[in-house]
Write a protein that holds these residues in place. Structure first.
Motif, PDB file in Angstrom:
ATOM      1  N   HIS A 104     -21.038 -14.352  -3.182  1.00  0.00           N
ATOM      2  CA  HIS A 104     -21.198 -13.461  -4.337  1.00  0.00           C
ATOM      3  C   HIS A 104     -22.321 -13.936  -5.260  1.00  0.00           C
ATOM      4  O   HIS A 104     -23.184 -13.151  -5.674  1.00  0.00           O
ATOM      5  N   ARG A 144     -22.546   0.766  -1.144  1.00  0.00           N
ATOM      6  CA  ARG A 144     -22.409   2.021  -1.881  1.00  0.00           C
ATOM      7  C   ARG A 144     -23.112   1.955  -3.237  1.00  0.00           C
ATOM      8  O   ARG A 144     -23.767   2.899  -3.663  1.00  0.00           O
ATOM      9  N   GLU A 145     -22.964   0.816  -3.913  1.00  0.00           N
ATOM     10  CA  GLU A 145     -23.520   0.684  -5.260  1.00  0.00           C
ATOM     11  C   GLU A 145     -25.043   0.690  -5.264  1.00  0.00           C
ATOM     12  O   GLU A 145     -25.671   1.243  -6.182  1.00  0.00           O
ATOM     13  N   ARG A 185     -19.296  -3.827   1.700  1.00  0.00           N
ATOM     14  CA  ARG A 185     -19.193  -2.367   1.751  1.00  0.00           C
ATOM     15  C   ARG A 185     -19.363  -1.760   0.360  1.00  0.00           C
ATOM     16  O   ARG A 185     -19.994  -0.718   0.193  1.00  0.00           O
ATOM     17  N   SER A 186     -18.793  -2.415  -0.647  1.00  0.00           N
ATOM     18  CA  SER A 186     -18.917  -1.912  -2.018  1.00  0.00           C
ATOM     19  C   SER A 186     -20.359  -1.997  -2.509  1.00  0.00           C
ATOM     20  O   SER A 186     -20.871  -1.070  -3.161  1.00  0.00           O
ATOM     21  N   LEU A 187     -21.035  -3.106  -2.185  1.00  0.00           N
ATOM     22  CA  LEU A 187     -22.436  -3.249  -2.593  1.00  0.00           C
ATOM     23  C   LEU A 187     -23.322  -2.246  -1.875  1.00  0.00           C
ATOM     24  O   LEU A 187     -24.293  -1.742  -2.452  1.00  0.00           O
ATOM     25  N   GLY A 209     -23.467  -0.972   4.962  1.00  0.00           N
ATOM     26  CA  GLY A 209     -22.017  -0.927   4.814  1.00  0.00           C
ATOM     27  C   GLY A 209     -21.284  -1.090   6.129  1.00  0.00           C
ATOM     28  O   GLY A 209     -20.089  -0.800   6.231  1.00  0.00           O
ATOM     29  N   THR A 219     -15.989  -8.599   3.630  1.00  0.00           N
ATOM     30  CA  THR A 219     -16.210  -7.262   4.170  1.00  0.00           C
ATOM     31  C   THR A 219     -16.126  -6.219   3.058  1.00  0.00           C
ATOM     32  O   THR A 219     -16.969  -5.320   2.953  1.00  0.00           O
ATOM     33  N   GLY A 220     -15.115  -6.329   2.210  1.00  0.00           N
ATOM     34  CA  GLY A 220     -14.984  -5.409   1.094  1.00  0.00           C
ATOM     35  C   GLY A 220     -16.142  -5.508   0.126  1.00  0.00           C
ATOM     36  O   GLY A 220     -16.639  -4.492  -0.394  1.00  0.00           O
ATOM     37  N   LEU A 221     -16.586  -6.747  -0.140  1.00  0.00           N
ATOM     38  CA  LEU A 221     -17.719  -6.955  -1.037  1.00  0.00           C
ATOM     39  C   LEU A 221     -18.965  -6.262  -0.510  1.00  0.00           C
ATOM     40  O   LEU A 221     -19.656  -5.532  -1.245  1.00  0.00           O
TER      41      LEU A 221
END
Length: 250
Positions: free
Chosen positions: A121, A171-172, A167-169, A240, A163-165
């Motif tokens: 992160h 999109r962002e 995928r969210s980035l 993603g 993985t969640g991090l």
């Protein structure tokens, strides 16, 4: 095949050994100027510096403990000074341990989370100002998140969170052209495997080879192949995503 990576700038964390080393060397051979880091001095660091010098290019092997947020900030600052910008960031550095869940201490939980998740992160966050147009950010994950591994709940949790991090980035930051992807590894043959006693090594190779569709373990070069593709314009519409490099393990 020319992937158009010549002159690109990359940071690969934890690049002195194993999968990270394979990625660093493959990128350098493809014409990428690579910055990588290691936690402590070793013969592996010295030999990597020698190999990179032989390949040619503007490469740098820096010392940084990614469990320390201040050292992460310093590392990214050096990347800006040395490269100007980054076209590729590969979050490869990580830690793993084998602990029965009832015996998993808070200190060990935090060590694995800090190294595998928080460090990734912070590397990404600090890198944002120096990411070039269309830059690609990759994190090395594990197929273990799909099946779970006894005694490695803490490790598996960090890889699932990564993985969640990512995928969210994706999109962002999609509107900016930045891409964020995961590479989920199966069992890769590295020096850690080679360091095991012969009988134990043969048992491990046989056990995990039998679990894969291809009937063998993977190599760092095969992981690097996925990195090269994702870093190139061939994958410019891929974000993603989680790309499995696992030999069809089940």
């Amino acid at each position: 095949m020319d992937l158009g990576l010549t002159g690109k700038k990359a940071l690969v964390t934890g690049g002195s050994r194993g999968v990270g080393r394979g990625i660093v060397l493959a990128l350098a051979r493809a014409g990428v100027d690579v910055i990588t880091c290691y936690r402590q001095d070793s013969d592996a660091v010295t030999s990597l510096e020698h190999e990179l010098k032989e390949i040619g290019g503007q490469h740098h092997v820096l010392r940084a403990d990614l469990a320390d947020p201040a050292q992460i900030e310093s590392l990214i600052g050096r990347c800006g000074e040395l490269a100007g910008h980054l076209d590729l960031v590969v979050n490869n550095a990580g830690a793993i341990s084998h602990v029965p869940y009832p015996e998993l201490t808070l200190d060990e939980w935090r060590r694995i989370v800090d190294t595998n998740l928080t460090a990734a992160h912070l590397v990404i966050q600090h890198s944002l100002p120096i990411l070039g147009d269309g830059a690609c950010v990759l994190s090395i994950g594990s197929k273990s998140v799909e099946v779970g591994i006894p005694h490695r709940a803490h490790y598996t949790a960090t890889k699932a969170a990564l993985t969640g991090l990512m995928r969210s980035l994706a999109r962002e930051f999609g509107g900016t052209g930045l891409r964020f992807n995961m590479i989920a590894l199966g069992v890769i043959e590295t020096e850690n495997l080679h360091a095991l006693p012969a009988e134990q090594r043969e048992l491990m190779v046989r056990r995990y080879s039998d679990k894969t569709a291809l009937g063998r373990l993977g190599t760092p070069d095969e992981v690097a192949g996925a990195v090269l593709w994702l870093a190139s314009d061939l994958a410019r519409y891929v974000t993603g995503a989680t790309i499995a490099v696992d030999g069809g393990i089940s």
